[in-house]
Design an enzyme around this catalytic site. Structure first.
Site, mmCIF file in Angstrom:
data_model
loop_
_atom_site.group_PDB
_atom_site.id
_atom_site.type_symbol
_atom_site.label_atom_id
_atom_site.label_comp_id
_atom_site.label_asym_id
_atom_site.label_seq_id
_atom_site.Cartn_x
_atom_site.Cartn_y
_atom_site.Cartn_z
ATOM 1 N N CYS A 68 0.831 -1.273 0.230
ATOM 2 C CA CYS A 68 0.001 -0.002 0.090
ATOM 3 C C CYS A 68 0.781 1.369 -0.069
ATOM 4 O O CYS A 68 0.248 2.361 0.028
ATOM 5 C CB CYS A 68 -0.957 0.073 1.195
ATOM 6 S SG CYS A 68 -1.927 -1.620 1.321
ATOM 7 N N HIS A 111 -2.223 8.194 6.239
ATOM 8 C CA HIS A 111 -2.355 6.920 5.689
ATOM 9 C C HIS A 111 -3.671 6.433 6.427
ATOM 10 O O HIS A 111 -4.665 5.852 5.462
ATOM 11 C CB HIS A 111 -1.313 5.952 6.107
ATOM 12 C CG HIS A 111 -1.325 4.795 5.432
ATOM 13 N ND1 HIS A 111 -1.504 4.531 4.026
ATOM 14 C CD2 HIS A 111 -1.518 3.529 6.090
ATOM 15 C CE1 HIS A 111 -1.768 3.004 3.701
ATOM 16 N NE2 HIS A 111 -1.627 2.412 5.090
ATOM 17 N N HIS A 122 -9.874 1.962 1.009
ATOM 18 C CA HIS A 122 -8.274 2.002 0.933
ATOM 19 C C HIS A 122 -8.036 1.222 -0.513
ATOM 20 O O HIS A 122 -8.376 0.168 -0.886
ATOM 21 C CB HIS A 122 -7.813 0.861 1.943
ATOM 22 C CG HIS A 122 -6.158 1.123 2.058
ATOM 23 N ND1 HIS A 122 -5.533 1.424 1.189
ATOM 24 C CD2 HIS A 122 -5.327 0.221 2.936
ATOM 25 C CE1 HIS A 122 -4.341 1.264 1.543
ATOM 26 N NE2 HIS A 122 -4.299 0.533 2.513
#
Length: 552
Positions: free
Chosen positions: A303, A443, A479
């Site tokens: 990610c 994040h 996400h």
């Protein structure tokens, strides 16, 4: 043959010694000063001196103990005093080693002297030293953002996308792409309507994985957004144009379909299943379409992928290897194997009855992240190149950094050491003070441990900055895995452009360990961004931070 080779080496060795002793009358500037005559006496004294001299002539990049040991074991051979002495160029370039002897001696020796390092100074001629001193300093190349493209569940255009963020619009909904009846998680930030018309050839659209289609469309949209037309493309130096767009998961559907076809026969497999499943092929196909011949590859760091790609793309421009770079990330894993895999990890929210409330970073009732899909692409450009073509400059890329927790596959380091180090390195590399950073796109994925550890790291680095505002784009789009950093970089640049930062939605009951004076509330906020930081972290302990600022 062995004797001849030994003789050649000995002669070369003597030549090297003579080149040092001849400097008694005309001392080399590099050997003078703190290492000067004492170092020369050490090199020339006794057998040990010979060994030290030999090792001193080895280039720095050959600094192996085994090589030095080999060099120190040589002693003068029987032909050392022979009148048939060969020159060092004979040893390096003679018939017995590489063939032709027609190259002039000066040309043969000079490259060896350019191997660099103080150890090679004895072989550098004064004229070469003067030339090195006269080299002009390298001009710092600044990097700016001149184009953006996105594919998300709340918009396929950077302005539409950001306006929806400012209004707190959620793109989380029930999955419609396949049967979800047997899955405990039934929601995601799924793109419901997506078209490649005008961007990708229909034949390719039918065969490519969605991650590649998202990448190609977002990349071309970023190029169009930058004002680069086909006519202008014809005038560009395409060897200085590159593509660096990564993916965390690659073509999972293409690969999964190939496995299903293989159950019947390999003859049923898509002949493009291998290239269309690999993470690099999106960048490659985009470059083929545009004819861009500069740096072209992909990075996959889970990610954190997009930030790694953006930072490396900027470095290519800074080093002069490119003038323009399309960079970012793309992922499309809202498919049975993708959903099943993350369910097995026990990482996903199961708030199926209220999808828009499922992604809730820093909220007490967060129960896992929500999967998203899409792509984000930035066009980074060298400042003078952008100015020369009259480009609109959205923001300046200041720099960034990446580190590794080296702790756990999926859990963040307990004390946030890797994140703190990453942020501090990014600030140092960019020459930015902590006080200047007043906006952070975090994040923050909506997991119990991850949200809090990042928040604590941010307070550690910026806790004294009363202007600091922090939000999470994932509260609205979920996400996007490898694409998350690039889409959030677009949001960060849009915050700089518009002077507005988007809200954190679903922060109804803030975790008691966070301060709402730092986090953005449920409504958008006006903010004149001085320097913005965007974080991305990934499985494997990958940490990345990038910095943007208004162009001045």
């Amino acid at each position: 043959m062995a004797a001849a080779t030994s003789s050649m080496f000995c002669t070369w060795f003597v030549g090297a010694c003579i080149s040092v002793t001849c400097e008694n009358d005309q001392q080399s500037p590099i050997l003078s000063g703190r290492r000067g005559s004492s170092r020369r006496r050490r090199l020339l004294s006794g057998g040990g001196g010979r060994a030290q001299l030999a090792s001193s002539l080895i280039p720095a990049w050959c600094g192996s103990s085994s090589i030095q040991g080999l060099m120190s074991s040589f002693e003068p051979c029987n032909e050392f005093y022979s009148s048939r002495g060969l020159s060092s160029s004979d040893f390096l370039f003679g018939d017995s080693i590489f063939g032709s002897r027609d190259v002039p001696r000066r040309r043969r020796i000079q490259p060896a002297a350019s191997w660099s390092g103080e150890a090679m100074a004895v072989a550098v001629q004064p004229s070469m030293e003067g030339a090195i001193k006269k080299k002009p300093p390298i001009k710092h190349r600044r990097v700016v953002v001149t184009g953006m493209g996105v594919e998300t569940s709340i918009g396929h255009d950077p302005d539409v996308f950001y306006n929806n963020l400012l209004e707190g619009v959620s793109g989380i909904s029930e999955i419609e792409g396949f049967d979800i009846s047997n899955y405990p998680t039934k929601i995601a930030g799924e793109i419901k309507s997506f078209s490649t018309e005008g961007w990708v050839a229909p034949k390719l659209s039918k065969r490519m994985d969605k991650f590649m289609l998202y990448m190609l469309t977002a990349g071309k949209k970023a190029l169009a957004d930058s004002g680069i037309t086909e006519d202008f493309m014809e005038q560009m130096d395409k060897t200085k144009c590159g593509v660096l767009i990564g993916s965390a998961m690659g073509g999972m559907k293409v690969f999964n379909d190939a496995i299903e076809a293989l159950r019947i026969s390999y003859k049923k497999m898509n002949p493009f299943c291998v290239p269309f499943a690999t993470t690099n092929m999106g960048s490659a196909m985009l470059a083929m379409d545009l004819g861009w011949m500069g740096p072209n590859y992909s990075i996959s760091t889970a990610c954190a992928t997009s930030n790694f790609c953006i930072l490396n793309a900027a470095n290519h421009i800074i080093r002069g290897e490119a003038d323009l770079m399309l960079c970012g990330g793309s992922d499309a894993v809202i498919i049975p194997i993708g959903l099943g895999g993350f369910v097995a990890c026990r990482a996903l929210s199961q708030r199926n009855n209220d999808p828009t409330k499922a992604s809730r970073p820093w909220d007490n009732n967060r129960d896992g992240f929500v999967m998203g899909e899409g792509a984000g692409v930035l066009l980074l450009e060298e400042l003078e190149h952008a100015k020369a073509r009259g480009a609109t400059i959205y923001a300046e890329f200041l720099g960034g950094s990446f580190t590794c927790d080296a702790y756990h596959m999926t859990e963040p380091h307990p004390d946030g050491a890797g994140v703190i180090l990453c942020i501090e390195k990014a600030l140092a590399q960019s020459g930015v003070s902590r006080e200047d950073v007043n906006y952070i796109n975090a994040h923050a994925t909506s997991t119990q441990a991850g949200d809090l550890k990042e928040y604590q790291a941010l307070l550690h680095c910026f806790g004294h900055n009363k202007e600091l505002r922090v939000n999470s784009t994932k509260s609205m789009i979920g996400h996007l895995l490898g694409a998350a950093g690039a889409v959030e970089a677009v949001a960060t640049v849009q915050a700089i452009r518009t002077g507005w930062v988007h809200p954190n939605i679903n922060l109804d009951s803030p975790d008691e360990r966070v301060d709402m004076n730092v986090l953005v509330g449920p409504k958008k906020e006006k903010l004149k961004v001085k320097v913005a930081l965007s974080n991305s972290f990934g499985f494997g302990g990958h940490n990345s931070s990038i910095l943007f600022a208004p162009y001045q």
